[in-house]
Structure formats: structure tokens, C-alpha cells
Design an enzyme around this catalytic site. Sequence first.
Site, PDB file in Angstrom:
ATOM      1  N   HIS A   6      -4.980  -2.776  13.354  1.00  0.00           N
ATOM      2  CA  HIS A   6      -6.314  -3.242  13.366  1.00  0.00           C
ATOM      3  C   HIS A   6      -6.558  -4.360  14.697  1.00  0.00           C
ATOM      4  O   HIS A   6      -7.660  -4.566  15.131  1.00  0.00           O
ATOM      5  CB  HIS A   6      -6.887  -4.177  12.006  1.00  0.00           C
ATOM      6  CG  HIS A   6      -6.828  -3.158  10.882  1.00  0.00           C
ATOM      7  ND1 HIS A   6      -5.706  -2.643  10.109  1.00  0.00           N
ATOM      8  CD2 HIS A   6      -8.028  -2.763  10.398  1.00  0.00           C
ATOM      9  CE1 HIS A   6      -6.171  -1.715   9.294  1.00  0.00           C
ATOM     10  NE2 HIS A   6      -7.548  -1.872   9.308  1.00  0.00           N
ATOM     11  N   LYS A  45      -2.793   9.215   4.515  1.00  0.00           N
ATOM     12  CA  LYS A  45      -2.800   8.588   5.765  1.00  0.00           C
ATOM     13  C   LYS A  45      -1.229   7.625   5.672  1.00  0.00           C
ATOM     14  O   LYS A  45      -0.655   7.507   4.640  1.00  0.00           O
ATOM     15  CB  LYS A  45      -3.987   7.657   5.678  1.00  0.00           C
ATOM     16  CG  LYS A  45      -4.064   6.586   4.618  1.00  0.00           C
ATOM     17  CD  LYS A  45      -5.310   5.783   4.602  1.00  0.00           C
ATOM     18  CE  LYS A  45      -5.342   4.927   3.576  1.00  0.00           C
ATOM     19  NZ  LYS A  45      -6.805   4.067   3.434  1.00  0.00           N
ATOM     20  N   HIS A  46      -1.027   7.082   7.060  1.00  0.00           N
ATOM     21  CA  HIS A  46      -1.647   6.955   8.117  1.00  0.00           C
ATOM     22  C   HIS A  46      -0.750   8.049   9.238  1.00  0.00           C
ATOM     23  O   HIS A  46       0.317   7.618   9.663  1.00  0.00           O
ATOM     24  CB  HIS A  46      -1.683   5.862   8.781  1.00  0.00           C
ATOM     25  CG  HIS A  46      -2.590   4.776   7.986  1.00  0.00           C
ATOM     26  ND1 HIS A  46      -1.963   4.137   6.837  1.00  0.00           N
ATOM     27  CD2 HIS A  46      -3.796   4.432   7.966  1.00  0.00           C
ATOM     28  CE1 HIS A  46      -2.764   3.412   6.187  1.00  0.00           C
ATOM     29  NE2 HIS A  46      -4.195   3.525   7.111  1.00  0.00           N
ATOM     30  N   ASP A  60      -8.586   7.286  12.276  1.00  0.00           N
ATOM     31  CA  ASP A  60      -8.583   6.090  11.602  1.00  0.00           C
ATOM     32  C   ASP A  60      -9.748   5.677  12.259  1.00  0.00           C
ATOM     33  O   ASP A  60     -10.427   6.025  13.237  1.00  0.00           O
ATOM     34  CB  ASP A  60      -7.377   5.340  11.944  1.00  0.00           C
ATOM     35  CG  ASP A  60      -7.138   4.390  10.617  1.00  0.00           C
ATOM     36  OD1 ASP A  60      -8.300   3.779  10.140  1.00  0.00           O
ATOM     37  OD2 ASP A  60      -5.881   3.912  10.597  1.00  0.00           O
ATOM     38  N   ARG A 117       0.728  -1.312   0.125  1.00  0.00           N
ATOM     39  CA  ARG A 117      -0.048   0.114  -0.097  1.00  0.00           C
ATOM     40  C   ARG A 117       0.783   1.385   0.033  1.00  0.00           C
ATOM     41  O   ARG A 117       0.375   2.428  -0.327  1.00  0.00           O
ATOM     42  CB  ARG A 117      -0.906  -0.070   1.391  1.00  0.00           C
ATOM     43  CG  ARG A 117      -1.949  -1.254   1.146  1.00  0.00           C
ATOM     44  CD  ARG A 117      -2.415  -1.358   2.512  1.00  0.00           C
ATOM     45  NE  ARG A 117      -3.249  -0.179   2.894  1.00  0.00           N
ATOM     46  CZ  ARG A 117      -3.896   0.072   4.115  1.00  0.00           C
ATOM     47  NH1 ARG A 117      -3.519  -0.766   5.018  1.00  0.00           N
ATOM     48  NH2 ARG A 117      -4.584   1.070   4.290  1.00  0.00           N
TER      49      ARG A 117
END
Length: 971
Positions: free
Chosen positions: A223, A210-211, A297, A180
Site C-alpha cells: 500500500h 490473493k495476493h 490489486d 490475514r
Amino acid sequence: MKNIIGLFLVFAFAKAYPQQSINPLQTTDAQAQKIWVDSVYNSLSQKEKIGQLFMVDLFSNKDKAHVDRVRNLVKNHRIGGIIFSKGGPLQQAHLTNELQAASKTPMMIAMDAEWGLAMRLDSVYAFPWNMTLGATRTSTSSYAVGKRIGEHCKRLGVHMNFAPDVDINTNPDNPIIGNRSFGEDMENVTQKSFAFMKGMQSTGTLACAKHFPGHGDTDQDSHKTLPTVGFTAARIDSVELYPYRRLIDHGLASVMVAHLNIPSLEPRAGYPTSISKKVVTDLLKKRLNFQGLIFTDALNMKGASNFSKPGDIDLAAFKAGNDVLLISEDIPTAINKIAEAIAKGEITQERLEHSVRKILMAKYQVGLNNYSPVDTENLISDLHTQMDDMVYEFAMEQAITLLKNDKKILPIKNLETKKIAYVHLGDDSGDAFLKQLNKYTTVDRVEGNDIATLLRNLSKYNTVIVGAHRSNDNPWTSYKLSSKELSWLKAISKNHKVIVDLFVRPYMLDQLKDIKGMEAIVMSYQNSQWSQEISAQMIFGARDITGRLPVSSGNFKVGDGLELEGVKRLSYGATPASVGMDQSILNKIDSVAQFTIDKKGAPGMQILVARKGKVIFDKNYGGHTYGKDDPVMSEDIYDMASITKIMASLPMLMELEDRNVVNLDKPLSAYDEKYRNTNKSDITLKEMLSHYARLRPWIPFYRYTLDTLDATPLQQFYSKNRSYRYPIEVADHFYASNLVTDTIFHRIATSDLLERREYKYSDLPYYIVKDFLEDYYKKDLNELTQNHFYASLGMDHTGYLPLKRFPKNQIVPTENDTLFRRQQIQGYVHDQGAAMQGGIGGHAGLFSNANDVAKMMQMYLQKGSYGGKTYFSSETFDKFNYRYFADDEVRRGVGFDKPSLDDVGNTCNCTSDSSFGHSGFTGTYTWADPEEELIYVFLSNRVYPDANNRFIISENIRTNIQQIIYDSIIQ
């Protein structure tokens, strides 16, 4: 088309970062924006204003209870926006329209669509990952991808895309960022992020970096937990914040703050950056002077939700300075807690107004002041366009990276000396890669149940291409090869010349650091169809390789990458638009082809179009025969008929002319003594091959070998069995005596000339040329053409005597010959004269497919060179592609057919004067136009089952298709 070109040129200024307004939410019509924002803001109650702070998640593929929860939040709590997650585009569009209609204030619709809507939705387009874009040497493809993703978002009613990911991924073990990220070099990440942002925001879709302040150097997933980043504040300021500064200074609309534990920025132990005032307000808003929207987030992630109870985390996040609270676990509770805090004076009214007005400004900017529902008509097709393929192709071509090329093994040249195997590693398909490799030459898939068997099966090959294929479904799938696969690769590399192509993320290179003997390593980054096809083309030099490694791994460092110039072989493109042609017009060919089949003009056909060295249309229609389950495939071969003249006899002559062995102005008597004392002794090659030599158009040689009463083959000429006396195979169980060949050349030598000198097409010159060539080289034309041209050109589906090389079901049948051979002709040449020569004629006998014909025609367009080899000089080609007798109304060049001089007949009358080609009696046609860099190939068996079928001729099918091709040219 101008917009397409502009797409690729616009980003030359990427490094300059031209200054724009630092308030990214203010529009050019600032006064109108203020009036609308004031009006909406003043219409909201206190709770409704607080509701604007929240964006809830919605899955369009979940059950009614899930959707009802969101319906309730929209209707009763006036939330400000929705972030859509997994589902389908039509379901999402319908839900968007329903919920927008139910909302008092138009809602901001957002998605995580970093590589396109496909990050969350089915039935939509997936663009390359950031890591792939990071491998390009310029930022043009990042801009193009960002622009197309923005346009897709806009089409689906999505106003904000939580992209680009600007994390600098310096940790190979990062479980959540990885592909990513654009890479590990902060300048490269900044350039690509800036380009992506500008492309996307040019469409009216807001970007979100982001982030924050940087999730690239951690081996934990926020997460699931709260990752710790142990860098000093100085390091974070100089590296992780570098892209944010550049993007913020140049119009970045929003930033997402990550759930990270960074002790150097927030001293409270285990305190997430997303709720840290020091990070959100002091660092982002004050030090970096960011005035755009600030998102947390997702607040249901363990990195945040483990910290506090629902509602408490939302209040802390708002107090820290965030504007939008993303995916709260309990929005009603959170609204009440924020309202209570305002009532108690913990939060000022001005603080609430500040964020709500920013949210409303963003809504105005994306057009929600004039909201209209999502139009669902043609939605799916609008999200899969030729522009998308074109952008993907462009990006992938720029990204693929050559990391090793010992002894210049790439691009593969001298195909006549190569026997190539492909070995598949990994758990995903490499079929597209192998199929594309086989467009250039024969590449066999070789397997083995164990390494000993595999090596034994590879023993007859001198080049091995190893493809490592892992899933392309998402950036988080495993990219590593198994220990067994690595040991196999090590053994293969020890015993063979090996080209390794990696369709995985670049961190896999670490697994190769101890493997020696690999001659070439290609990093193709993803296992998508286009990555596989483009990489295969690069291996054979059809495209340049320019990518560079975006991260360090194994023996390679960030920025590594060898530039490799191609060798002018045909490439295969995503869309006609990439070469300035309109696909919607080209698609009209489908209806013409189907019309031909429906009218029984031909059972089937192959049609190919190439422009500017790229095949952009390659389709098969119908079947080998009528009404049977035998569909035409690309590998099927057709009887070329008279195209044999320009694909066999002519290139051999051009080669000899280039070596000064033959001269177009010398008479036949100089080359073949049998014509020395005949009426043909003074005919020159130029006259003969221009069809201006008074030669008879055709001599029905076979008729002289049939009984005059019942037309049965005479026994002195033919037998059902091969023998010393009857060695020439004419057809199935049909053999001829050598007397047949002798009779042919005697009849040619003694034939009368036409009474007057005029243009008259004739096959006879090519009987003469074949005889000369075979006598000169002491080899037959079959062997000569293979050795001199077809093998090195990679024309592995081209040649005489196809039954000796191909299964019968791969050869398209021609006529049911009731006059001469009295059988269905399949695998044997249709032309009787060529058949009487054992299937090897100078004028007929060649079999091929459209792809191979295109290679020869491209070699001609390039005036004698192809694949890094020069077959003859451009001067020689020009000699043959010239009308020497145009003043005498002879349209032909030397061997080549040319456009008609009176605009009637052999072309669509849209070709240039420099164009050339040929047609064949069996229903074949090929044409090339140097001015348009265009190749057209049409192959059919219109003579099946009856040669009297003239439908494609009387209806001008081949030239009508040619007209469509020229009509499609828009640039």
C-alpha cells in the site's frame, strides 16, 4: 439442524481435493449462460465494453461528492462493478440498489471481507482471522466460516469477496499480511484456503485467492511501496504457488495479482507483478491454466501508482492479461487509453472480448441475469444470527492452542486447594476472560502500581493466571507487550505458579523466549469475547484443547500444540443451536418471566438452561424487590429452601452410602439411638427419604416458642442479644437458646406417625439426617458441605450463613416475617425450623445462585463425577434416583423428586422417567433429565414480601418455562 451438522462434517474430504471443472465461470446451464452473455455483450458499445473492465471503490460513509463521482462513472462510463469499502450495511444496501438501478448492465459488487463484512463495515459480524483458523487441526471451521461469510455477502448484495488470502506468511515482520494468512506451512494454508473457498462459493459468492504470486515473505507494505521478494523462481513455484495450483484445479473463481517486485519472475527492475505479462499471462493463465477472473490489486496503491501515470498503469495491467482493473485512479482516462490502444492495433478486439465475456459469465453465475434489489428489511439482524455465534464458537474452540503444560497444571483441578489471582497485561479489556474464570471458582483481579506492590499483593495466591490482551479491532494492531510488562511477567513467573494466556497473534511468543518459570502457555490468538470465554473454560477443563501453532515463533515451531482432554465441567455456549435447541423458542421464556414480574408473582429471578454439558441460556430478570433499583445479577444468591435437601443432605448421604457407612435398608435405630425406643425405630432411610414412612408433613416448631396470647417470642427461648445463654442466631438481633434445638428433636422423636402408610411429603427426615451427619463427623453441615463438595465443585456462591461470606446487597430478600421474627428476612433462612437451628438445616438454609446449582446438577447427571473428581459411584447415584415405592403411588426417589405418576403437578409432563430434581417454598426449582442431558434452574423470591403469594404456583410458571425448554429441543 441437519444443515448445521452437515456444515461441520462436510469437510472430511478436504485433503483429497476432488476434481471439478477447471472453468470456474461456466455454470451448469451453460447454454442459457451463453445466450445471456451473447445478448448483453452484443448490446454494448465499444466504450461500454471497456467500462466493464473497471471496478471502482465506494465508501458508503463518505460525503455526497464522493458518491456523485461513482454515480457519474456508473451512468456515463458504464463501469462493470463496485468494490465497497468502509461504511454501514444499510447505507451500502441503499447505494447498491440505487446504482444498480442506474446501470445499463447489472454490476458486480465486491468487497474485501476476509473475516467477514466487519473488515469494512460497522454493525456487522466479525469472524475469526485466517491465522486463527490456521490453528485448527481440521479444515471444518474454515469451511463453516467461509460459508457464513458467503451468506452474509449474498444477503447484502455482494457477489464477490476478495478472499481467501492464501499467502504463506513465512516472515514474522510482514506488516500487511500477518493474521490475514492461515500460517507458514504451505499444506496447512492450502487445506484451510480450499475449505474456505468451497464454503463461500457454495453460497454463490465468488472467491478470490490473493495476493498472487505470494505476498507472505516480505517486510514491506505494497500500500505504501513496491515490496521486493527475492526468492528464486523454483522456490516460488514449489511454495508460494502451491495453494494456487490446488484451488485453481478445483473451482477457484478468481485471483488477485499483487503489486510486487520479483526479479526471478520479471527481470525488468522495479516492474510490478500486477502489470507483468510474464506473471499474469505466462505464469497464471498459461502455466497454471487459470480460466477464472483475474483482478489487479488496487491500482491506487503506491506499489502500482508510483510506477506510472493514471491511465498508463491501467493500460499496462490490461495488456499484461488482467481482466478487471481494480480502483483505478482515473477511469475515464484509462477507458480512453485502452480504446486508443485497440484502435492502434496494440490490443486486439478478441483480447477485449475475452475479458468482457469472462466478466459477464461471472455476472450470470452470481445471478445478475435475474437481478433483484437488496431487501433492507431485517438486514442488520440477518447479519447477526445464532448461526454466526455458533460458527465462531466452533472455530475458536478448535483453534486455541496449549503450548506448555508443566506438571500438568492444566486443567486446574482440586479447586478446594487453589487460591487464584488474575493479572492483566496489555491495553485491551480482559473483562470477559475474568468474568468467565469466575464461573468456575473465585479468581481475584490483582493489581499494583509497581512490581514490588504487585508481588506483595500476589503473595497469598498459589496460582496466577496472566492474561495478555491487545486490541482485536483488526489484524494490523500491535501485538507486542511493553518492556515493563515483560519484566513484570518475568518477575511473576519467578515467584509463582503461572498460567499465561495470550490473546494476541502468535508472533508475540518471540517475546517470551527468555522468560523462564511459566508453567503453562495458552495461545488464544484474538481478544474477542468468545476467545476470552472459551479459553477460560479450557483452563478449567470444561472443553478439550486441540489447536496447533500455525507459525513458528520464539521457542515454538509451526505445528506445536499439546492436546488436553477436559474434565467434564460445565461449559458455556454461544447458542442453543450448538446443542440442538431453538433459540427463538427459548426466547419465549423472556415473556413468561416478565409476565410473572408484572403480575407481582416474584420481584425477579435467575433462569438457567444447560444441555449436553453446556450452559446455553443464563438470564436474570427483574430485581431483588419491587420498584427499586436493585436488578438481579448472576452473582446474587437466593434462599434455596427445600432444594437444600438435594444439595446438602443428600450428597453427604450418598457419599457415606458409597463408603458403606450407611445402608438405605437399615432402620433409624441403627444410626441414632434416640430413635431406638420410639415409633420410628424401624423406619429405613429408604422409606424416610422416599416420603413413605408415615412421618408428619411438618411440625411448626416455632409456634411452641411463642406466647399463646400475643404470639411474641418467649424470653426463655429468645433474646435480642447474643450471649452464652442465647448463642443461636435466628435473625437480625434475634438469638435463641439451645433449648430450642433440643425441643425440636424431642418433638420429632415423640411425634405421632400418620395412621396409614402413604406418600406424604415431609421435612422431618432431613432434620434427622442432619443430626446424624453432624454427629458422625463432629462438624456442622455448613462445614461438611463446603469441605466435601462445594469448594471442590467451585460452588463459591453456595453455602449456609451467607452474611458471613457475602455483602447483604448480594443476598435476595425473602418474606417480611410478621409472625415469628417480626422483620424483613434478608441473609437469614426463610424456613423457621432451619432458622431455629442457627440457619443450618438439613431441609433448608442453603443459599446459592443458578450457576452453582447447575454445577451440582451436572455432577448428578454425570452420576457422581465432576471436574476430574469422583464424589460417589454411578451405582450409588442410581440407588438414590430410583422409585422404590412406585407401585404404592410414591413418585419420589430417595431424596430426589421425580416426575408425577399421574401427569399432574411437579413437572411439565414432558420429562423422562429418569429425570429428577426438587422445588423450594421460596420459589426455587431445579430439574435434570439424563435422557436429554438437560438441566433447568429457576430461582426466585416469590415469598417477597408475603409468603402467601402463590402466583408462580397457581399459574404453573416454573413448569410452563420447563415446557418451553423441552419445546425448543430440535435434536
